[in-house]
Design a protein around this motif. Structure first.
Motif, PDB file in Angstrom:
ATOM      1  N   LEU A   1       0.793  -1.237   0.000  1.00  0.00           N
ATOM      2  CA  LEU A   1       0.000   0.000   0.000  1.00  0.00           C
ATOM      3  C   LEU A   1       0.824   1.285   0.000  1.00  0.00           C
ATOM      4  O   LEU A   1       0.319   2.334  -0.369  1.00  0.00           O
ATOM      5  CB  LEU A   1      -0.948   0.014   1.207  1.00  0.00           C
ATOM      6  CG  LEU A   1      -2.065  -1.024   1.179  1.00  0.00           C
ATOM      7  CD1 LEU A   1      -2.823  -1.033   2.497  1.00  0.00           C
ATOM      8  CD2 LEU A   1      -3.013  -0.767   0.016  1.00  0.00           C
ATOM      9  N   SER A   2       2.058   1.227   0.415  1.00  0.00           N
ATOM     10  CA  SER A   2       2.866   2.441   0.538  1.00  0.00           C
ATOM     11  C   SER A   2       3.746   2.641  -0.694  1.00  0.00           C
ATOM     12  O   SER A   2       4.524   1.759  -1.058  1.00  0.00           O
ATOM     13  CB  SER A   2       3.750   2.363   1.775  1.00  0.00           C
ATOM     14  OG  SER A   2       4.593   3.504   1.828  1.00  0.00           O
ATOM     15  N   PRO A   3       3.679   3.835  -1.319  1.00  0.00           N
ATOM     16  CA  PRO A   3       4.517   4.074  -2.491  1.00  0.00           C
ATOM     17  C   PRO A   3       6.009   4.092  -2.170  1.00  0.00           C
ATOM     18  O   PRO A   3       6.834   3.943  -3.063  1.00  0.00           O
ATOM     19  CB  PRO A   3       4.035   5.427  -3.018  1.00  0.00           C
ATOM     20  CG  PRO A   3       3.290   6.052  -1.917  1.00  0.00           C
ATOM     21  CD  PRO A   3       2.792   4.948  -1.026  1.00  0.00           C
ATOM     22  N   GLN A   4       6.360   4.247  -0.909  1.00  0.00           N
ATOM     23  CA  GLN A   4       7.790   4.252  -0.592  1.00  0.00           C
ATOM     24  C   GLN A   4       8.443   2.894  -0.841  1.00  0.00           C
ATOM     25  O   GLN A   4       9.660   2.791  -0.907  1.00  0.00           O
ATOM     26  CB  GLN A   4       8.049   4.754   0.818  1.00  0.00           C
ATOM     27  CG  GLN A   4       7.794   3.779   1.920  1.00  0.00           C
ATOM     28  CD  GLN A   4       8.246   4.347   3.258  1.00  0.00           C
ATOM     29  OE1 GLN A   4       9.148   5.154   3.329  1.00  0.00           O
ATOM     30  NE2 GLN A   4       7.591   3.927   4.305  1.00  0.00           N
ATOM     31  N   TRP A   5       7.633   1.851  -1.007  1.00  0.00           N
ATOM     32  CA  TRP A   5       8.158   0.520  -1.299  1.00  0.00           C
ATOM     33  C   TRP A   5       8.002   0.161  -2.774  1.00  0.00           C
ATOM     34  O   TRP A   5       8.244  -0.970  -3.170  1.00  0.00           O
ATOM     35  CB  TRP A   5       7.450  -0.521  -0.419  1.00  0.00           C
ATOM     36  CG  TRP A   5       7.729  -0.298   1.026  1.00  0.00           C
ATOM     37  CD1 TRP A   5       6.908   0.318   1.934  1.00  0.00           C
ATOM     38  CD2 TRP A   5       8.921  -0.619   1.719  1.00  0.00           C
ATOM     39  NE1 TRP A   5       7.516   0.380   3.148  1.00  0.00           N
ATOM     40  CE2 TRP A   5       8.768  -0.195   3.052  1.00  0.00           C
ATOM     41  CE3 TRP A   5      10.110  -1.240   1.350  1.00  0.00           C
ATOM     42  CZ2 TRP A   5       9.746  -0.361   4.014  1.00  0.00           C
ATOM     43  CZ3 TRP A   5      11.093  -1.410   2.317  1.00  0.00           C
ATOM     44  CH2 TRP A   5      10.900  -0.973   3.622  1.00  0.00           C
ATOM     45  N   ARG A   6       7.607   1.136  -3.605  1.00  0.00           N
ATOM     46  CA  ARG A   6       7.340   0.888  -5.028  1.00  0.00           C
ATOM     47  C   ARG A   6       8.536   0.231  -5.734  1.00  0.00           C
ATOM     48  O   ARG A   6       8.384  -0.749  -6.446  1.00  0.00           O
ATOM     49  CB  ARG A   6       6.962   2.190  -5.724  1.00  0.00           C
ATOM     50  CG  ARG A   6       6.555   1.990  -7.178  1.00  0.00           C
ATOM     51  CD  ARG A   6       6.164   3.283  -7.857  1.00  0.00           C
ATOM     52  NE  ARG A   6       4.993   3.851  -7.234  1.00  0.00           N
ATOM     53  CZ  ARG A   6       4.889   5.123  -6.867  1.00  0.00           C
ATOM     54  NH1 ARG A   6       5.874   5.958  -7.065  1.00  0.00           N
ATOM     55  NH2 ARG A   6       3.785   5.568  -6.308  1.00  0.00           N
ATOM     56  N   ALA A   7       9.722   0.769  -5.539  1.00  0.00           N
ATOM     57  CA  ALA A   7      10.903   0.229  -6.228  1.00  0.00           C
ATOM     58  C   ALA A   7      11.155  -1.229  -5.822  1.00  0.00           C
ATOM     59  O   ALA A   7      11.471  -2.069  -6.673  1.00  0.00           O
ATOM     60  CB  ALA A   7      12.130   1.077  -5.940  1.00  0.00           C
ATOM     61  N   ALA A   8      11.019  -1.526  -4.548  1.00  0.00           N
ATOM     62  CA  ALA A   8      11.250  -2.897  -4.079  1.00  0.00           C
ATOM     63  C   ALA A   8      10.238  -3.858  -4.695  1.00  0.00           C
ATOM     64  O   ALA A   8      10.594  -4.973  -5.095  1.00  0.00           O
ATOM     65  CB  ALA A   8      11.188  -2.954  -2.558  1.00  0.00           C
ATOM     66  N   ILE A   9       8.986  -3.433  -4.786  1.00  0.00           N
ATOM     67  CA  ILE A   9       7.939  -4.275  -5.373  1.00  0.00           C
ATOM     68  C   ILE A   9       8.226  -4.495  -6.857  1.00  0.00           C
ATOM     69  O   ILE A   9       8.159  -5.616  -7.358  1.00  0.00           O
ATOM     70  CB  ILE A   9       6.544  -3.648  -5.150  1.00  0.00           C
ATOM     71  CG1 ILE A   9       6.215  -3.569  -3.655  1.00  0.00           C
ATOM     72  CG2 ILE A   9       5.470  -4.400  -5.921  1.00  0.00           C
ATOM     73  CD1 ILE A   9       6.221  -4.885  -2.932  1.00  0.00           C
ATOM     74  N   LYS A  10       8.577  -3.420  -7.559  1.00  0.00           N
ATOM     75  CA  LYS A  10       8.902  -3.543  -8.988  1.00  0.00           C
ATOM     76  C   LYS A  10      10.109  -4.454  -9.187  1.00  0.00           C
ATOM     77  O   LYS A  10      10.093  -5.337 -10.042  1.00  0.00           O
ATOM     78  CB  LYS A  10       9.203  -2.161  -9.579  1.00  0.00           C
ATOM     79  CG  LYS A  10       8.002  -1.392 -10.003  1.00  0.00           C
ATOM     80  CD  LYS A  10       8.434  -0.100 -10.680  1.00  0.00           C
ATOM     81  CE  LYS A  10       7.278   0.555 -11.366  1.00  0.00           C
ATOM     82  NZ  LYS A  10       7.669   1.772 -12.066  1.00  0.00           N
ATOM     83  N   ASN A  11      11.157  -4.230  -8.412  1.00  0.00           N
ATOM     84  CA  ASN A  11      12.383  -5.022  -8.564  1.00  0.00           C
ATOM     85  C   ASN A  11      12.160  -6.500  -8.267  1.00  0.00           C
ATOM     86  O   ASN A  11      12.862  -7.354  -8.803  1.00  0.00           O
ATOM     87  CB  ASN A  11      13.496  -4.476  -7.664  1.00  0.00           C
ATOM     88  CG  ASN A  11      13.975  -3.112  -8.115  1.00  0.00           C
ATOM     89  OD1 ASN A  11      13.767  -2.710  -9.265  1.00  0.00           O
ATOM     90  ND2 ASN A  11      14.598  -2.385  -7.217  1.00  0.00           N
ATOM     91  N   ALA A  12      11.198  -6.800  -7.418  1.00  0.00           N
ATOM     92  CA  ALA A  12      10.887  -8.194  -7.098  1.00  0.00           C
ATOM     93  C   ALA A  12       9.961  -8.826  -8.139  1.00  0.00           C
ATOM     94  O   ALA A  12       9.627 -10.001  -8.046  1.00  0.00           O
ATOM     95  CB  ALA A  12      10.250  -8.275  -5.712  1.00  0.00           C
ATOM     96  N   GLY A  13       9.534  -8.021  -9.119  1.00  0.00           N
ATOM     97  CA  GLY A  13       8.647  -8.541 -10.158  1.00  0.00           C
ATOM     98  C   GLY A  13       7.232  -8.769  -9.683  1.00  0.00           C
ATOM     99  O   GLY A  13       6.518  -9.613 -10.217  1.00  0.00           O
ATOM    100  N   LEU A  14       6.814  -7.996  -8.673  1.00  0.00           N
ATOM    101  CA  LEU A  14       5.476  -8.172  -8.103  1.00  0.00           C
ATOM    102  C   LEU A  14       4.488  -7.112  -8.584  1.00  0.00           C
ATOM    103  O   LEU A  14       3.482  -6.860  -7.941  1.00  0.00           O
ATOM    104  CB  LEU A  14       5.564  -8.142  -6.573  1.00  0.00           C
ATOM    105  CG  LEU A  14       6.403  -9.248  -5.944  1.00  0.00           C
ATOM    106  CD1 LEU A  14       6.567  -9.016  -4.447  1.00  0.00           C
ATOM    107  CD2 LEU A  14       5.795 -10.610  -6.213  1.00  0.00           C
ATOM    108  N   GLY A  15       4.785  -6.465  -9.694  1.00  0.00           N
ATOM    109  CA  GLY A  15       3.903  -5.440 -10.228  1.00  0.00           C
ATOM    110  C   GLY A  15       4.548  -4.069 -10.130  1.00  0.00           C
ATOM    111  O   GLY A  15       5.747  -3.946  -9.903  1.00  0.00           O
TER     112      GLY A  15
END
Length: 178
Positions: free
Chosen positions: A39-53
């Motif tokens: 839910l938090s955009p501050q984790w956007r890069a980590a989510i993208k880098n993990a291939g989770l969207g």
């Protein structure tokens, strides 16, 4: 191509569910941590880098509601896996992690609803019950009114359904646009 299971196979699978018994430990803070990541955009890069969207959208109260619904037995007695030894000894750390994460989520504008399921379980000590309720009450967002609750205690499927229906009513917002 779709695989279609026969009715007897499905029934055997459903019948086996009855053999499961609740037991063990609750790593609720880990679930809250992943909720925060989603839910938090501050984790956007980590989510993208993990291939989770693409990760969470930026906060925009007029367009996007950030809502978390936490449901647990509330014991928060496991902080992490793989530590070895007695996981149950991790309770203070697990509860502290949960409370810190909930605070971060609320600071980021995420509205939190908390549902404690079967918190009056006779297998829990009075201390465990009090700790469970304190964490979940602390995690939930402040109530705007008696009709806008964020913390629920339920023990049955009917009560659980009623809690979710109330959460739906409290989060449905109508926006009029021109």
């Amino acid at each position: 191509m779709f695989a279609i299971r026969s009715r007897p196979t499905v029934q055997v699978g459903l019948d086996s569910i009855g053999a499961f018994r609740a037991d063990g430990y609750t790593a609720g803070a880990i679930a809250i941590q992943w909720t925060y990541y989603m839910l938090s955009p501050q984790w956007r890069a980590a989510i993208k880098n993990a291939g989770l969207g693409n990760g969470a959208s930026d906060a925009n109260a007029k367009k996007i509601a950030k809502v978390a619904i936490l449901m647990t037995d509330g014991q928060f007695n496991t902080a992490f896996a793989g530590a070895g030894g007695n996981y149950n000894g991790q309770g203070n750390l697990a509860r502290g992690n949960a409370e810190a994460l909930c605070g971060n989520m609320k600071n980021d504008g995420i509205e939190i609803f908390a549902i404690g399921f079967d918190l009056n379980d006779k297998d829990m000590s009075p201390t465990e019950r009090d700790q469970a309720k304190a964490v979940l009450k602390g995690c939930s967002s402040k109530d705007a009114s008696a009709a806008d609750r964020h913390y629920f205690e339920v023990s049955t499927g009917v009560e659980l359904d009623a809690a979710f229906q109330e959460i739906i009513r409290n989060t449905e917002k109508v926006a009029l646009t021109q």
